[in-house]
Structures are given as C-alpha cells and as structure tokens.
Design a protein around this motif. Structure first.
Motif, mmCIF file in Angstrom:
data_model
loop_
_atom_site.group_PDB
_atom_site.id
_atom_site.type_symbol
_atom_site.label_atom_id
_atom_site.label_comp_id
_atom_site.label_asym_id
_atom_site.label_seq_id
_atom_site.Cartn_x
_atom_site.Cartn_y
_atom_site.Cartn_z
ATOM 1 N N LEU A 191 0.847 -1.190 0.000
ATOM 2 C CA LEU A 191 0.000 0.000 0.000
ATOM 3 C C LEU A 191 0.880 1.236 0.000
ATOM 4 C CD1 LEU A 191 -2.748 1.345 0.264
ATOM 5 C CD2 LEU A 191 -2.629 0.968 2.727
ATOM 6 N N SER A 192 0.692 2.082 -0.998
ATOM 7 C CA SER A 192 1.412 3.356 -1.040
ATOM 8 C C SER A 192 0.479 4.388 -1.658
ATOM 9 C CB SER A 192 2.688 3.210 -1.884
ATOM 10 O OG SER A 192 2.368 3.264 -3.246
ATOM 11 N N PRO A 193 0.844 5.679 -1.609
ATOM 12 C CA PRO A 193 -0.070 6.698 -2.149
ATOM 13 C C PRO A 193 -0.372 6.527 -3.638
ATOM 14 C CG PRO A 193 1.510 7.726 -0.705
ATOM 15 C CD PRO A 193 1.953 6.304 -0.858
ATOM 16 N N THR A 194 0.442 5.775 -4.356
ATOM 17 C CA THR A 194 0.151 5.590 -5.782
ATOM 18 C C THR A 194 -0.461 4.221 -6.086
ATOM 19 O OG1 THR A 194 2.413 4.853 -6.105
ATOM 20 C CG2 THR A 194 1.968 7.155 -6.607
ATOM 21 N N THR A 195 -0.816 3.494 -5.019
ATOM 22 C CA THR A 195 -1.395 2.161 -5.185
ATOM 23 C C THR A 195 -2.588 2.141 -6.128
ATOM 24 O OG1 THR A 195 -0.653 1.349 -3.063
ATOM 25 C CG2 THR A 195 -2.654 0.352 -3.922
#
Lengths: 233, 292
Positions: free
Chosen positions: B214-218
């Motif tokens: 999970l990351s902000p660009t997921t």
C-alpha cells in the motif's frame, strides 16, 4: 392559472424573448404560434424553469416561480412535453410513464397508468417494449402520456405535430381536443397554426421574440396578417 | 494445473477490476465525464481500512465498512467541490480537473501517511485447497468474486427495479427531460458518485488483500486498468464493465504467465486497441452517432 409578465430571456448576448406577457386560465387551451426561431420553445423552457428570465415574473397558481428549479416546478402541477418528444429511448414504455409520475405518491401510479392507457390504447399494447422501437406517432403519444402521468394542472405541449404524417397530426389534435373536453388546461406551442388555432380557445402570435397579435382561435384564423404569414394566404 | 490456477487468479483479479470499472462506467453514464480520480479513491479506501485494522485493532468487517463510508463521503465531496461547478464547462476542463483531483489525493496521502509502502494485512487469510499441493484458491480470491457477483446483481436490481435507479437511467439518457419529470439531476449525480466511490473502497480493500502493498500511488495503475476494462466492455454499460473487468484480469494473468511479466500491460493494451479497432463502442457498448 399561469401568468407570464414581461419576461426577457437571453442566450448569452442574444435577446431571444423581448418583454413577452400572456396568461392561461383554468380549463383553457391557449396556443403560441409563430415561425421557426420566433421564441416559442424558449418561452416554454422559461416557464418550466429550464431557462430563466432576467426581468419580469411568472406566476403559476398564484405563486411566483422566479428561480425555482425545473424539477420543483413539476411538483407544483406543471408538465412539459418538450419539443422533439425527448422520451427515454432505452427504457420501456411503462418505465417512461413511471418516470412521468416521479413526483407522485406510489398509490397514484397505477390509476394514472390506467387512465393514460385508456387514452392511448396503443401504449398499453406496447408497454413492455423499448421506447426507441416505437414509431414517431407512438413516441409522441408516449411523450404526452408521460406528461399526463403527473396529473398536471397545466400541460404544456411543444410542437406535438412535428415530424408526423398528416393522419397522425389529426390524431394528436383529436387527443388534445379530448383532453380539453375533460378539463385539462393546455398551453400549446405549434408551427402548424391552422391546426393549433382550430383547437385553441385563445392564441398569441409570436414574431422574433415579441407578441404581435392575440385573440380567440377563430379571430386569429380570420386575421389577415396571420393568414398571410402562417396560413398560406 | 497451472492453467487452472491462472484462470482462477485472472477471474478474481478481474472481479476487482470489474468493481472499479463499475464506478467509472456509472459516473460516465450519468455525468458524461471520466473521473480519473476514481483510482485514488481506491487508495484512500485501502488506507482507511489499513489504519482501522492496524492502529485501532478493529475487526476487518468494521475496517471495510469504515473505508466504504469514508470513500462515499469523499466521492460526494469531490463531486460537489470539483466537478459540480464545471457542469456547463467543456469536457476537457472537467477531464483536467479530474486529473488534478487525482494528484491532490495522491499528494495528500503522501503528506498524511508518508511515501513509504506499507504492508497491508489481508482482511481474510488462508486458502482453500482443491488439489493438495497443486491447486488452491485463496479466500481473498473467493471473496473478490463473491463481492463482484453481489455488486453486479445488486446494481442490476437497483437500476432496473427501484424508482431511484430508474431515475438514474433517465438522467443518463437525457438530463433535461429527466428534470421535466421532476427528477433532481444534481442529487442523482451526487448519488452516482457515492455509489461509485463506495465500490472503489471495497475494491481497494480487496486489491490490497490480494496484493498487500500500500502506497499513495497504489490506486493509480489499477484505476487505469479498470478504466481500460470499462472502455473494453463499452463505457456506460454495466454488464460491459463486468465483462471488460473479467477479460482484462484473465488477459493480464495469462500475459504474465505465458508471455512476459514485463509485457503484461503491453498485452492488455494491445488487446484493447484491437477490440476498439473492430468495435469502437467496446464489446457491449452501443454505438450512438452524434447528432448534429
């Protein structure tokens, strides 16, 4: 019932409706006639709230409508059958009619459906059919039936004869006469002046955004200027 | 066996794409706009669930529900603030705004939650063994397919049977005429965004349960793939979104398994191009000539 007082409508810089006033009384059939581009549909769209007038006022059942959004005006008892029918082509006939009763309580839908099917037996035969498969005349009947589903106090018809064969035009005007006999108040916009004036109690003649003549249907039919301009001499 | 495994993986991944694609397609159908921020709503949903389960030790069900609620509100707020003022604007302006909202969401997530990837704990763990040692299906995959079916059936019933759903279809055909019926078009558009965003939240949680980073660009890549799926199936069509999503998932998985992992996206988009060349409106879309 409907009182339109000195409205001015603009499309950007274009002054489309120039100080138009008219009224419709309960039980009347009133027609607005005029050539293409005279502003007939613009007036109806302003009355029903899709467009707004810069000045003047519109009163419906004694209440001013200024700025009321279109979907709220329907609730007050006004139904507008728009130019070009604008039925929902991908929905069935019955779904179209149900949409016409959108503002109505559930319990009124079935009796209203019965009433509309009584008036338009053709629609009953085709109730499960997709509206896009109907013929032009049937689509116009559906548009009118949809308008009647909200049990409107005022029914506004915008060019119901447009694009229809003469025999179908006759049928549509027969229906308008029948609705009139049953006491429906109708505001009718037409290019077919002859037909419109023959069913109307009163009429207004519109030219480039202004009312240039008014009178009873019979008076206007005899009016020399109207004859020359709209009735082929 | 590996073939069957791939089919199962493809269908479950495709189910998630389908759920996302539904959001794209419904919003397009009603508001006639491509909401490119839709993918980032997926990411927000996943973060909400992540923190609900990780930091507050809430059970997964509550985490999912919270994600759905937050995203529903988020979707309505985005529509109200960013898109509604542009209702009369040219579609290009709306499109650019949507891309702007997408970056806003990604960057806000970066500020709030940091850029580092987090490991998402799946909402369900374990798998069902069908053939010992050879064929098994993870519970997440099963759950994805079940969710997709439930969502599809629910939406079909909603748009076909309920007054609200029919009003939505009326709006998607002709907003002016819908208004003349007494339908509040703005409220209908808002509701469409709410439903689409709720589905995005669900998809986000499923996605991160299956692929737990999970990351902000997921959300951006699944968002674009789901958009592709929506176009593939015929944008504006609900069954088209399902078909497009599933096909895309299967093609992507097969591309990875039999062609090349690096080329899987290329394969997906190549298929899209071929389909659009043959059927410009997508597999189930209706070709509507523009009126002049």
């Amino acid at each position: 019932m409907l009182k339109v007082n000195d409205i001015n409508v603009y499309y950007g810089a274009i002054h489309a409706i120039k100080g138009v006033s008219f009224e419709v009384n309960a039980g009347e059939v009133v027609t607005l006639i005029g050539a293409n581009g005279a502003g007939k549909s613009t007036i109806l769209n302003t009355v029903c709230g899709l467009l707004h007038s810069r000045t003047g006022s519109i009163e419906f059942l004694g209440k001013p409508l200024g700025g009321t959004p279109a979907h709220k005006i329907v609730e007050q008892g006004m139904a507008h059958v728009p130019e070009g029918r604008r039925i929902f082509l991908q929905m069935t006939v019955e779904e179209n009619l149900e949409m016409g009763a959108y503002t109505q309580p559930r319990s009124t839908i079935d009796p209203n459906l019965e009433r509309v099917y009584d008036q338009f037996p053709r629609l009953k035969e085709r109730r499960k059919q997709i509206a896009g498969t109907l013929s032009g005349g049937e689509q116009q009947m559906l548009a009118m039936g949809r308008g009647l589903m909200s049990s409107p106090k005022l029914l506004m018809l915008d060019e119901p004869s447009m694009g229809l064969a003469p025999i179908l035009v006759e049928q549509i005007f027969d229906i308008i006469r029948r609705l009139h006999e049953k006491g429906t108040t109708i505001l009718l916009v037409e290019q077919n002046a002859q037909m419109a004036l023959s069913v109307a109690d009163r009429g207004y003649v519109l030219e480039t955004g202004k009312i240039v003549a008014t009178g009873t249907g019979q008076e206007l039919l005899r009016n020399a200027a109207v004859k020359k301009a709209y009735l082929g001499g | 066996m590996s073939f069957l495994n791939n089919v199962i993986t493809g269908i479950s991944l495709g189910s998630i794409y389908a759920i996302i694609a539904l959001g794209y397609t419904m919003v397009y159908g009603i508001a006639k706009m491509l909401n490119f921020a839709h993918g980032d709503v997926i990411m927000v949903g996943a973060y909400v669930c992540f923190f609900a389960m990780g930091s507050f030790n809430l059970p997964p069900v509550v985490g999912v529900l919270l994600a759905v609620v937050v995203c529903t509100v988020l979707g309505m707020v985005i529509e109200r603030l960013a898109y509604k003022p542009l209702r009369a604007a040219p579609s290009l302006a709306v499109l650019i705004t949507a891309i702007g909202v997408s970056y806003l969401l990604q960057n806000s997530a970066q500020i709030l939650w940091g850029a580092a990837t987090k490991t998402f704990r799946p909402i369900v763990e374990g798998s069902l063994t069908l053939v010992p040692g050879q064929l098994s299906v993870s519970y997440v995959a099963i759950l994805s397919v079940v969710c997709c079916v439930v969502v599809m059936v629910g939406l079909t019933l909603f748009t076909g049977q309920t007054k609200m759903g029919k009003a939505m279809r009326a709006c998607s055909e002709d907003k002016g005429a819908a208004q003349l019926m007494g339908i509040d078009v703005n409220a209908t558009i808002s509701m469409t965004f709410a439903i689409g965003s709720a589905l995005a939240a669900l998809a986000g949680v499923l996605m991160c349960s299956a692929y737990p980073v999970l990351s902000p660009t997921t959300g951006s890549m699944p968002g674009i793939r789901a958009f592709t799926a929506a176009v593939f199936g015929g944008i504006g069509s609900v069954p088209g979104a399902l078909l497009g999503g599933i096909l895309l998932g299967v093609i992507e998985t097969f591309g990875k398994a039999y062609i090349s992992t690096d080329l899987s996206d290329a394969v997906v988009f190549a298929v899209l191009i071929i389909v659009l060349l043959v059927r410009p409106a997508g597999l189930m879309g209706k070709y509507v000539p523009e009126k002049v």
